[in-house]
Design an enzyme around this catalytic site. Structure first.
Site, short mmCIF file in Angstrom:
data_model
loop_
_atom_site.label_atom_id
_atom_site.label_comp_id
_atom_site.label_asym_id
_atom_site.label_seq_id
_atom_site.Cartn_x
_atom_site.Cartn_y
_atom_site.Cartn_z
N ASP A 265 5.03 -6.84 -12.24
CA ASP A 265 6.38 -6.92 -11.71
C ASP A 265 6.69 -8.30 -11.29
OD1 ASP A 265 8.23 -6.42 -9.56
OD2 ASP A 265 6.50 -5.54 -8.09
N ASP B 99 0.26 4.11 -7.39
CA ASP B 99 0.12 4.75 -6.15
C ASP B 99 1.09 4.27 -5.13
OD1 ASP B 99 -0.92 1.98 -5.67
OD2 ASP B 99 -1.51 2.71 -3.72
#
Ligand code: 5GP
Ligand code: MG
Length: 175
Positions: free
Chosen positions: A103, A159
């Site tokens: 990211d 998650d």
């Protein structure tokens, strides 16, 4: 699909994931079959991807696990800290890092520095997902499963607040 307090919809189907993972296994197989690679799996998020990827390889592989966290308590600390250490035997090896998603690149920038200090022969970074628009560190990603837009995804190991790692597709928050 409801995860905790948000609605998610399928973003990458189970079938597409399977194709992506098999494609990566073929590429790595071609590039590394004769180089005795050591796969270093970044926990926790990569556990599902790693399990499928490693079983798609058609040679006997050497696998180790590490864990970094970029959060201490509730606060983001810019630098990630290592809580399962990099095994010493990376020295002299051709290492392939197995990551779920890159990211900002903060985690991998720190990890690459740490692993290179142990003198591997080479280090390549493989990630299932990559958010190019979000990258702010100087991280070279060698193998990308799929580049995606800058949206929060969950499932297939990833998650949302500890939930949803077991979902067999990758979901995105519904706008
Ligand atoms: P980075 O250090 O590159 O900003 O972030 C790396 C870690 O942040 C990933 O390994 C993953 O654990 C988490 N992360 C980044 N983007 C997402 C996302 O869209 N969904 C989830 N579940 N985790 C993400
Ligand atoms: Mg991760």
């Amino acid at each position: 699909m409801r995860v905790k307090d948000r609605d998610f919809e399928v973003f990458i189907s189970k079938e597409e994931i399977e194709k992506i993972v098999k494609g990566l296994a073929q590429r790595i197989g071609k590039d590394y079959e004769d180089r005795n690679p050591l796969f270093v799996v970044m926990l926790n998020g990569s556990f599902v991807f790693a399990a499928d990827f490693l079983r798609s390889l058609d040679f006997v592989a050497d696998v180790a696990f590490v864990r970094y966290s970029s959060y201490v308590g509730m606060n983001t600390v810019g630098v990630a800290s290592c809580d399962i250490v990099i095994p010493e035997h990376v020295k002299g090896r051709n290492v392939i890092v197995v990551e779920d998603i890159v990211d900002s690149g903060v985690t991998m920038a720190q990890f690459m520095k740490d692993i290179k200090s142990l003198n591997p022969e080479s280090v390549a970074l493989m990630t299932l997902l990559f958010k190019p628009d979000s990258l702010r560190e100087n991280v070279k990603v060698d193998y990308v499963g799929k580049a995606i837009e800058n949206r929060f995804v969950v499932g297939y190991g990833l998650d949302y607040d500890g939930l949803g790692r077991n979902l067999d597709a990758i979901y995105v928050v519904k706008e």
